[in-house]
Design a protein around this motif. Structure first.
Motif, PDB file in Angstrom:
ATOM      1  N   UNK A  82       0.690  -1.298   0.031  1.00  0.00           N
ATOM      2  CA  UNK A  82      -0.008   0.039   0.229  1.00  0.00           C
ATOM      3  C   UNK A  82       0.692   1.290   0.049  1.00  0.00           C
ATOM      4  N   UNK A  83       1.863   1.522   0.854  1.00  0.00           N
ATOM      5  CA  UNK A  83       2.946   2.450   0.924  1.00  0.00           C
ATOM      6  C   UNK A  83       3.527   2.787  -0.390  1.00  0.00           C
ATOM      7  N   UNK A  84       3.958   1.956  -1.096  1.00  0.00           N
ATOM      8  CA  UNK A  84       4.723   1.902  -2.181  1.00  0.00           C
ATOM      9  C   UNK A  84       4.184   1.988  -3.451  1.00  0.00           C
ATOM     10  N   UNK A  85       2.953   1.521  -3.378  1.00  0.00           N
ATOM     11  CA  UNK A  85       2.171   1.621  -4.753  1.00  0.00           C
ATOM     12  C   UNK A  85       1.521   3.125  -4.672  1.00  0.00           C
ATOM     13  N   UNK A 140       7.239  -6.142  -5.825  1.00  0.00           N
ATOM     14  CA  UNK A 140       6.461  -5.602  -6.661  1.00  0.00           C
ATOM     15  C   UNK A 140       7.067  -4.119  -6.771  1.00  0.00           C
ATOM     16  N   UNK A 141       7.561  -3.447  -5.975  1.00  0.00           N
ATOM     17  CA  UNK A 141       7.723  -1.997  -6.097  1.00  0.00           C
ATOM     18  C   UNK A 141       8.979  -1.688  -7.018  1.00  0.00           C
ATOM     19  N   UNK A 142       9.920  -2.751  -7.023  1.00  0.00           N
ATOM     20  CA  UNK A 142      10.910  -2.849  -8.198  1.00  0.00           C
ATOM     21  C   UNK A 142      10.535  -3.068  -9.322  1.00  0.00           C
ATOM     22  N   UNK A 143       9.584  -3.967  -9.603  1.00  0.00           N
ATOM     23  CA  UNK A 143       8.903  -4.193 -10.969  1.00  0.00           C
ATOM     24  C   UNK A 143       8.213  -2.928 -11.270  1.00  0.00           C
ATOM     25  N   UNK A 185       9.568  13.304 -11.741  1.00  0.00           N
ATOM     26  CA  UNK A 185      10.342  12.711 -12.690  1.00  0.00           C
ATOM     27  C   UNK A 185      11.658  11.856 -12.301  1.00  0.00           C
ATOM     28  N   UNK A 186      11.850  12.150 -10.844  1.00  0.00           N
ATOM     29  CA  UNK A 186      13.015  11.280 -10.399  1.00  0.00           C
ATOM     30  C   UNK A 186      12.363  10.609  -9.076  1.00  0.00           C
ATOM     31  N   UNK A 187      12.392   8.913  -8.993  1.00  0.00           N
ATOM     32  CA  UNK A 187      11.948   8.353  -7.899  1.00  0.00           C
ATOM     33  C   UNK A 187      12.800   7.537  -7.433  1.00  0.00           C
ATOM     34  N   UNK A 188      13.589   7.210  -6.282  1.00  0.00           N
ATOM     35  CA  UNK A 188      14.228   6.247  -5.682  1.00  0.00           C
ATOM     36  C   UNK A 188      13.644   5.450  -4.770  1.00  0.00           C
ATOM     37  N   UNK A 189      13.505   4.201  -5.055  1.00  0.00           N
ATOM     38  CA  UNK A 189      12.885   3.238  -4.434  1.00  0.00           C
ATOM     39  C   UNK A 189      13.950   2.417  -3.648  1.00  0.00           C
ATOM     40  N   UNK A 190      13.668   2.298  -2.235  1.00  0.00           N
ATOM     41  CA  UNK A 190      14.680   1.501  -1.474  1.00  0.00           C
ATOM     42  C   UNK A 190      14.052   0.239  -1.099  1.00  0.00           C
ATOM     43  N   UNK A 191      14.674  -0.782  -1.445  1.00  0.00           N
ATOM     44  CA  UNK A 191      14.204  -2.128  -0.944  1.00  0.00           C
ATOM     45  C   UNK A 191      15.119  -2.903   0.152  1.00  0.00           C
ATOM     46  N   UNK A 192      15.441  -3.924  -0.360  1.00  0.00           N
ATOM     47  CA  UNK A 192      16.433  -4.792   0.570  1.00  0.00           C
ATOM     48  C   UNK A 192      17.136  -6.046  -0.139  1.00  0.00           C
ATOM     49  N   UNK A 193      17.989  -6.564   0.321  1.00  0.00           N
ATOM     50  CA  UNK A 193      18.657  -7.887  -0.387  1.00  0.00           C
ATOM     51  C   UNK A 193      17.884  -8.958  -0.204  1.00  0.00           C
ATOM     52  N   UNK A 194      16.853  -9.157   0.701  1.00  0.00           N
ATOM     53  CA  UNK A 194      16.087 -10.233   0.852  1.00  0.00           C
ATOM     54  C   UNK A 194      15.076 -10.618  -0.523  1.00  0.00           C
ATOM     55  N   UNK A 195      15.104  -9.571  -1.403  1.00  0.00           N
ATOM     56  CA  UNK A 195      14.244  -9.817  -2.582  1.00  0.00           C
ATOM     57  C   UNK A 195      14.928 -10.846  -3.455  1.00  0.00           C
ATOM     58  N   UNK A 242       9.751 -13.869   3.280  1.00  0.00           N
ATOM     59  CA  UNK A 242       9.084 -13.814   2.090  1.00  0.00           C
ATOM     60  C   UNK A 242       7.916 -12.784   1.885  1.00  0.00           C
ATOM     61  N   UNK A 243       7.245 -12.591   2.881  1.00  0.00           N
ATOM     62  CA  UNK A 243       6.025 -11.521   2.711  1.00  0.00           C
ATOM     63  C   UNK A 243       6.683 -10.130   2.312  1.00  0.00           C
ATOM     64  N   UNK A 244       7.619  -9.580   3.260  1.00  0.00           N
ATOM     65  CA  UNK A 244       8.422  -8.303   2.746  1.00  0.00           C
ATOM     66  C   UNK A 244       9.225  -8.398   1.533  1.00  0.00           C
ATOM     67  N   UNK A 245       9.561  -9.559   1.474  1.00  0.00           N
ATOM     68  CA  UNK A 245      10.415  -9.475   0.112  1.00  0.00           C
ATOM     69  C   UNK A 245       9.535  -9.489  -1.187  1.00  0.00           C
ATOM     70  N   UNK A 246       8.156  -9.992  -1.137  1.00  0.00           N
ATOM     71  CA  UNK A 246       7.348  -9.989  -2.249  1.00  0.00           C
ATOM     72  C   UNK A 246       6.965  -8.549  -2.284  1.00  0.00           C
ATOM     73  N   UNK A 247       6.650  -7.945  -1.334  1.00  0.00           N
ATOM     74  CA  UNK A 247       6.153  -6.436  -1.478  1.00  0.00           C
ATOM     75  C   UNK A 247       7.336  -5.734  -2.168  1.00  0.00           C
ATOM     76  N   UNK A 248       8.516  -5.772  -1.724  1.00  0.00           N
ATOM     77  CA  UNK A 248       9.316  -5.011  -2.238  1.00  0.00           C
ATOM     78  C   UNK A 248       9.801  -5.468  -3.805  1.00  0.00           C
TER      79      UNK A 248
END
Length: 316
Positions: A86-89, A143-146, A101-111, A135-141
């Motif tokens: 919800x937050x990232x979407x 989707x943000x990357x994609x 024009x510029x968006x920096x998305x921060x994730x995690x190595x758990x992806x 995996x729950x956190x990883x799946x969310x992140x």
């Protein structure tokens, strides 16, 4: 990047967001925007829409997330999946709709997959099963990357994703129920030292290997990404060095000054055997981590000592 650009840092009160805020201020950026979770609920689409309409940010740095260690991920899978999505979407979608024009998305190595070859390359994304304990956190992140990748591909906007390794530093979460391994160890060793150097019990075998990045190094990487145009959409951010959890525990024990026994509870899960980032892509772009682990742990423990009466507690 214009030093007067309206830059919104989502999660600016957290460990990562506050470090980014300090780094941008130090570089002379004068138009930083921050909102607490009480002032702006990023899970609420209407509130996010109103925020974008009124503030008109030009740059978004998404450091807002629901985070926690193995225990928190295991116990609250739905919250870790849904709230992060919800937050990232909301942030990504309204950035696109308002022509940010510029968006920096921060994730995690758990992806990356649990058993991916080491060190972890960006190309390993979606090539195998994830680590079940997060995996729950990883799946969310993921989707943000994609989502950022899709916008970059379809609309040509400069949306990039930075995947940091395990982070630590000032303003970390030291609550034993929800914290990550490094701050949890600092808290445990400190409390045991204060209790007459009583023994410290730690989860697992101590054999898994982990990489740790001082949060101020990540903030420096974010500023670098802000001021440069990257060719690709996904970059690992780390030190490129790892150590065993046992070695980490001994380093923290020495830093804290605890002299009691360490007991390993091998009935508890270890998590992924190894998570080392391949940081060659980021280094090729021109950025490299600077803070050594021993120095970073010492700085973090000093911050803990100065703030231990009111350090961050997380309520689920």
């Amino acid at each position: 990047m214009n030093k007067n650009a309206r830059i919104y840092i989502a999660g600016h009160r957290g460990m990562v967001g506050s470090a980014i805020w300090r780094a941008l201020e130090a570089k002379g950026y004068t138009n930083l925007i921050g909102r607490t979770s009480k002032e702006l609920d990023l899970r609420n689409q209407n509130e996010v829409s109103e925020f974008f309409s009124s503030e008109k940010p030009e740059v978004i740095i998404d450091a807002a997330a629901r985070v926690g260690g193995i225990l928190a991920n295991n116990n609250y899978p739905y919250q870790f999946l849904m709230e992060n999505m919800l937050i990232q979407n909301n942030l990504i979608d309204f950035s696109l709709k308002t022509d940010v024009q510029k968006f920096i998305f921060l994730g995690s190595s758990c992806i990356y997959p649990k058993m991916a070859p080491q060190p972890l390359k960006e190309d390993y994304l979606l090539t195998g099963p994830l680590e079940p304990t997060n995996e729950w956190y990883a799946v969310a992140k993921i989707t943000g990357v994609k989502a950022c990748e899709a916008i970059r591909k379809q609309f040509g906007k400069d949306y990039i994703s930075l995947m940091p390794t395990n982070l630590y530093g000032p303003y970390d979460n030291f609550d034993l129920k929800t914290s990550h391994v490094l701050p949890a160890m600092i808290r445990k060793f400190h409390d045991a030292k204060e209790s007459g150097n009583s023994h410290v019990e730690l989860w697992g075998s101590g054999t898994p290997m982990r990489e740790f990045l001082f949060v101020e190094d990540l903030a420096d990487a974010v500023v670098f990404a802000l001021e440069n145009k990257f060719q690709d959409n996904l970059y690992n951010v780390g030190t490129g060095k790892d150590l065993t959890i046992k070695e980490l525990a001994e380093l923290i024990q020495k830093t804290v000054g605890h002299t009691g026994e360490i007991i390993w509870d091998s009935s508890k899960p270890d998590g992924t055997p190894r998570k080392l980032m391949d940081v060659s892509k980021m280094e090729f772009a021109g950025w490299k981590a600077k803070v050594e682990l021993s120095e970073g742990i010492n700085k973090t423990y000093q911050w803990f000592l100065e703030n231990k009466e009111n350090f961050k507690e997380v309520k689920i």
